[in-house]
Structure formats: structure tokens, C-alpha cells
Design a protein around this motif. Structure first.
Motif, PDB file in Angstrom:
ATOM      1  N   GLN A   1       0.830  -1.204   0.000  1.00 58.63           N
ATOM      2  CA  GLN A   1       0.000   0.000   0.000  1.00 58.63           C
ATOM      3  C   GLN A   1       0.862   1.252   0.000  1.00 58.63           C
ATOM      4  N   ALA A   2       1.995   1.186   0.707  1.00 61.97           N
ATOM      5  CA  ALA A   2       2.867   2.351   0.781  1.00 61.97           C
ATOM      6  C   ALA A   2       3.444   2.698  -0.583  1.00 61.97           C
ATOM      7  N   ILE A   3       3.867   1.681  -1.330  1.00 65.93           N
ATOM      8  CA  ILE A   3       4.430   1.934  -2.661  1.00 65.93           C
ATOM      9  C   ILE A   3       3.391   2.547  -3.579  1.00 65.93           C
ATOM     10  N   GLN A   4       2.174   2.010  -3.552  1.00 65.47           N
ATOM     11  CA  GLN A   4       1.135   2.548  -4.410  1.00 65.47           C
ATOM     12  C   GLN A   4       0.761   3.967  -4.004  1.00 65.47           C
ATOM     13  N   ALA A   5       0.655   4.207  -2.678  1.00 66.64           N
ATOM     14  CA  ALA A   5       0.338   5.555  -2.202  1.00 66.64           C
ATOM     15  C   ALA A   5       1.440   6.535  -2.582  1.00 66.64           C
ATOM     16  N   MET A   6       2.689   6.078  -2.506  1.00 65.65           N
ATOM     17  CA  MET A   6       3.814   6.927  -2.879  1.00 65.65           C
ATOM     18  C   MET A   6       3.751   7.286  -4.357  1.00 65.65           C
ATOM     19  N   VAL A   7       3.518   6.301  -5.216  1.00 60.81           N
ATOM     20  CA  VAL A   7       3.435   6.554  -6.650  1.00 60.81           C
ATOM     21  C   VAL A   7       2.285   7.504  -6.960  1.00 60.81           C
ATOM     22  N   ASP A   8       1.126   7.264  -6.349  1.00 55.84           N
ATOM     23  CA  ASP A   8      -0.035   8.132  -6.577  1.00 55.84           C
ATOM     24  C   ASP A   8       0.263   9.568  -6.153  1.00 55.84           C
ATOM     25  N   GLY A   9       0.903   9.726  -4.987  1.00 53.94           N
ATOM     26  CA  GLY A   9       1.223  11.061  -4.499  1.00 53.94           C
ATOM     27  C   GLY A   9       2.208  11.791  -5.393  1.00 53.94           C
ATOM     28  N   VAL A  10       3.194  11.051  -5.889  1.00 52.69           N
ATOM     29  CA  VAL A  10       4.190  11.667  -6.771  1.00 52.69           C
ATOM     30  C   VAL A  10       3.560  12.044  -8.106  1.00 52.69           C
ATOM     31  N   LEU A  11       2.760  11.147  -8.679  1.00 52.68           N
ATOM     32  CA  LEU A  11       2.114  11.445  -9.961  1.00 52.68           C
ATOM     33  C   LEU A  11       1.197  12.651  -9.850  1.00 52.68           C
ATOM     34  N   ALA A  12       0.530  12.801  -8.700  1.00 57.07           N
ATOM     35  CA  ALA A  12      -0.366  13.938  -8.507  1.00 57.07           C
ATOM     36  C   ALA A  12       0.394  15.256  -8.470  1.00 57.07           C
ATOM     37  N   GLY A  13       1.669  15.208  -8.048  1.00 58.43           N
ATOM     38  CA  GLY A  13       2.443  16.441  -7.939  1.00 58.43           C
ATOM     39  C   GLY A  13       3.397  16.681  -9.079  1.00 58.43           C
ATOM     40  N   MET A  14       3.325  15.856 -10.133  1.00 57.96           N
ATOM     41  CA  MET A  14       4.250  16.028 -11.251  1.00 57.96           C
ATOM     42  C   MET A  14       3.936  17.284 -12.051  1.00 57.96           C
ATOM     43  N   GLY A  15       4.959  17.802 -12.708  1.00 61.76           N
ATOM     44  CA  GLY A  15       4.779  18.993 -13.526  1.00 61.76           C
ATOM     45  C   GLY A  15       5.168  20.271 -12.815  1.00 61.76           C
ATOM     46  N   ASP A  16       5.674  20.163 -11.576  1.00 58.19           N
ATOM     47  CA  ASP A  16       6.012  21.353 -10.802  1.00 58.19           C
ATOM     48  C   ASP A  16       7.514  21.647 -10.792  1.00 58.19           C
ATOM     49  N   GLU A  17       8.264  20.971 -11.652  1.00 64.81           N
ATOM     50  CA  GLU A  17       9.705  21.230 -11.805  1.00 64.81           C
ATOM     51  C   GLU A  17      10.454  21.139 -10.483  1.00 64.81           C
ATOM     52  N   GLY A  18      10.105  20.148  -9.673  1.00 69.39           N
ATOM     53  CA  GLY A  18      10.794  19.975  -8.399  1.00 69.39           C
ATOM     54  C   GLY A  18      11.688  18.759  -8.396  1.00 69.39           C
ATOM     55  N   GLN A  19      12.576  18.698  -7.409  1.00 66.84           N
ATOM     56  CA  GLN A  19      13.473  17.563  -7.247  1.00 66.84           C
ATOM     57  C   GLN A  19      12.932  16.691  -6.115  1.00 66.84           C
ATOM     58  N   LEU A  20      12.521  15.489  -6.450  1.00 65.36           N
ATOM     59  CA  LEU A  20      11.918  14.568  -5.489  1.00 65.36           C
ATOM     60  C   LEU A  20      13.025  13.711  -4.873  1.00 65.36           C
ATOM     61  N   ILE A  21      13.224  13.861  -3.573  1.00 62.78           N
ATOM     62  CA  ILE A  21      14.308  13.156  -2.884  1.00 62.78           C
ATOM     63  C   ILE A  21      13.755  11.923  -2.193  1.00 62.78           C
ATOM     64  N   ILE A  22      14.383  10.791  -2.456  1.00 59.35           N
ATOM     65  CA  ILE A  22      13.988   9.542  -1.825  1.00 59.35           C
ATOM     66  C   ILE A  22      15.237   8.832  -1.342  1.00 59.35           C
ATOM     67  N   PHE A  23      15.117   8.156  -0.218  1.00 61.80           N
ATOM     68  CA  PHE A  23      16.232   7.400   0.333  1.00 61.80           C
ATOM     69  C   PHE A  23      15.989   5.919   0.051  1.00 61.80           C
ATOM     70  N   PRO A  24      16.741   5.334  -0.872  1.00 60.09           N
ATOM     71  CA  PRO A  24      16.447   3.974  -1.336  1.00 60.09           C
ATOM     72  C   PRO A  24      16.474   2.905  -0.249  1.00 60.09           C
ATOM     73  N   GLN A  25      17.237   3.126   0.815  1.00 56.80           N
ATOM     74  CA  GLN A  25      17.259   2.145   1.904  1.00 56.80           C
ATOM     75  C   GLN A  25      16.154   2.384   2.925  1.00 56.80           C
ATOM     76  N   GLY A  26      15.406   3.459   2.756  1.00 58.72           N
ATOM     77  CA  GLY A  26      14.218   3.695   3.560  1.00 58.72           C
ATOM     78  C   GLY A  26      14.445   4.326   4.910  1.00 58.72           C
ATOM     79  N   THR A  27      15.681   4.437   5.348  1.00 56.61           N
ATOM     80  CA  THR A  27      15.971   4.989   6.665  1.00 56.61           C
ATOM     81  C   THR A  27      17.450   5.364   6.736  1.00 56.61           C
ATOM     82  N   ARG A  28      17.854   5.963   7.854  1.00 53.61           N
ATOM     83  CA  ARG A  28      19.273   6.264   8.045  1.00 53.61           C
ATOM     84  C   ARG A  28      20.048   4.968   8.276  1.00 53.61           C
TER      85      ARG A  28
END
Length: 237
Positions: free
Chosen positions: A125-152
């Protein structure tokens, strides 16, 4: 002991500064996202400056700073890599854990930046919610930062990369810029003590849009881990 006391002073003033900066930039941030960006960038640069001044922790950015609409997949060792990224990216926004939405000042500014909050405890559910949230905000010329390991993750500690960033790259068709760092050697995940030295965040060559999940994940882990190890080796620590 002297370095620990200097670290305590640095950490204390760093957190005390948050409400002052947040309130000072709030009127601009209310009417414009650019005001929120200016506020967090001012704070991030203030933290970098005081880290160098009070504890001798200098910081440096290497590589080409990403511009436009792009995913930045960064190694995450401590709060300091967030600070450095925020200080240089033109319009940063983060994939962040959902609980931070309720944090004083931070939650509101994160919303104004367009950050995407996910519940990390529910993977599918988290992956799908993340994709939906990102797609909804696309087109705003921003840099989307994600940490591939999920935590520090502490320096030299091995932790698997999560597939979410690969799914994002495949679904959004955005290029992805890997970023390596050595900041955890100087600014630990927990604790007060900060070491003097040179903390680096390095932007690596981008992964072109259009690659599938497996290609993205293999590329990210290889490039980020290799470059981060090199940066840590460079310090001699």
C-alpha cells in the motif's frame, strides 16, 4: 570533552533556531511555495555555516546539482545529508514517513514543499500511495528526494535497497540522479557528538528515464555504495 561541549552548543542552537526561521518565513510560505523553499534553504545553509563555525564540520557538494523535474536517490546516514541536499536543490521535496506530518513546523513546511508522506509499515500500500502522491504532484519542476534504503544507515553497515525508488522511476518516466555521502562519519544517527572534518554529498551521473525496476535498482546500489565507500575512505576515518 571540549568537542562534546561544542557539539552540545551547536545542536541546542540548531533546534532553537527552527521556530524563529519557521515563523519569519511563514507569511511568504503561506502565499507561495517559493517562500517555503526559501525558508528551508535559509535554515539548511544556517546549519551548514554553524556546523563549520562551532564544531569544525565543513560541508561540500560535488557533481552537477540536479535541476528541473527529477528524482534524487540519496544515501541517508544522518540528518546532515538532508540539510546539505536542501541547501542546494532549487525546489526540493521528500518522500517522508507519515508520522512527520504532525511534527511542529516541519509537518506544515513539508506540506508546502509538496512532500509525499507514506506509511512505511504497509509495503504494498505504501508503494502505491507513494506513486499516486508523486504522480499527482508532477509537472512542478521539483526535485523529489527519496532514500532507497528507507531509513538512516550507519557508515559501513549493509542494508538492502527497497524497490520503491525503482517503481517510481519506471512509473514516472523521470530521470534519476544517485547521490552518495560520507556524512555519517561526522554526524551520527543518534547522539550529541559531532566530529570535525569535511562532509560531502556527491551527485552522480543520472540514470536515464525509461529503465525498468531491476535495472534501476542494480544501478543505484552499485553506484551509490561504491561512491559512498570512496568518500568515506577519502576521510581516513
Amino acid at each position: 570533552m571540549i568537542q562534546w561541549v561544542r557539539s552540545l552548543i551547536f545542536v541546542g542552537q540548531m533546534y532553537l533556531m527552527i521556530p524563529f526561521v519557521a515563523l519569519a518565513f511563514a507569511p511568504w510560505a503561506i502565499v507561495s511555495r517559493q517562500g517555503a523553499v526559501a525558508g528551508v534553504r535559509f535554515y539548511a545553509r544556517y546549519v551548514r555555516w554553524t556546523a563549520a563555525l562551532l564544531v569544525g564540520l565543513r560541508s561540500e557538494v560535488r557533481g552537477d546539482v540536479p535541476q528541473g523535474e527529477v528524482i534524487v536517490a540519496s544515501k541517508h546516514q544522518s540528518f546532515f545529508d538532508i540539510i546539505i541536499l536542501t541547501s542546494v536543490l532549487p525546489r526540493p521535496r521528500f518522500i517522508m514517513k507519515k508520522s512527520l506530518k504532525n511534527a511542529p513546523f516541519l509537518g506544515w513546511y513539508a506540506a508546502r514543499l509538496g512532500c509525499v508522506a507514506v506509511d512505511r509499515g504497509k509495503r504494498g500500500q505504501a508503494i502505491q500511495a507513494m506513486v499516486d502522491g508523486v504522480l499527482a504532484g508532477m509537472g512542478d519542476e521539483g526535485q523529489l528526494i527519496i532514500f532507497p534504503q528507507g531509513t538512516r544507515v550507519a557508515p559501513r553497515v549493509s542494508k538492502p535497497y527497497k524497490v520503491g525508488v525503482g517503481v517510481l522511476v519506471e512509473r514516472t518516466k523521470m530521470p534519476c540522479v544517485p547521490a552518495a555521502t560520507n556524512v555519517g562519519l561526522f554526524w551520527p544517527r543518534i547522539g550529541i557528538a559531532r566530529k570535525s572534518g569535511l562532509a560531502v554529498v556527491e551527485f552522480l551521473p543520472p540514470i536515464p528515464a525509461g529503465q525498468d525496476v531491476q535495472q534501476v535498482m542494480a544501478h543505484l546500489e552499485r553506484e551509490i555504495e561504491t561512491a559512498s565507500d570512496a568518500l568515506m575512505d577519502e576521510t581516513g576515518l
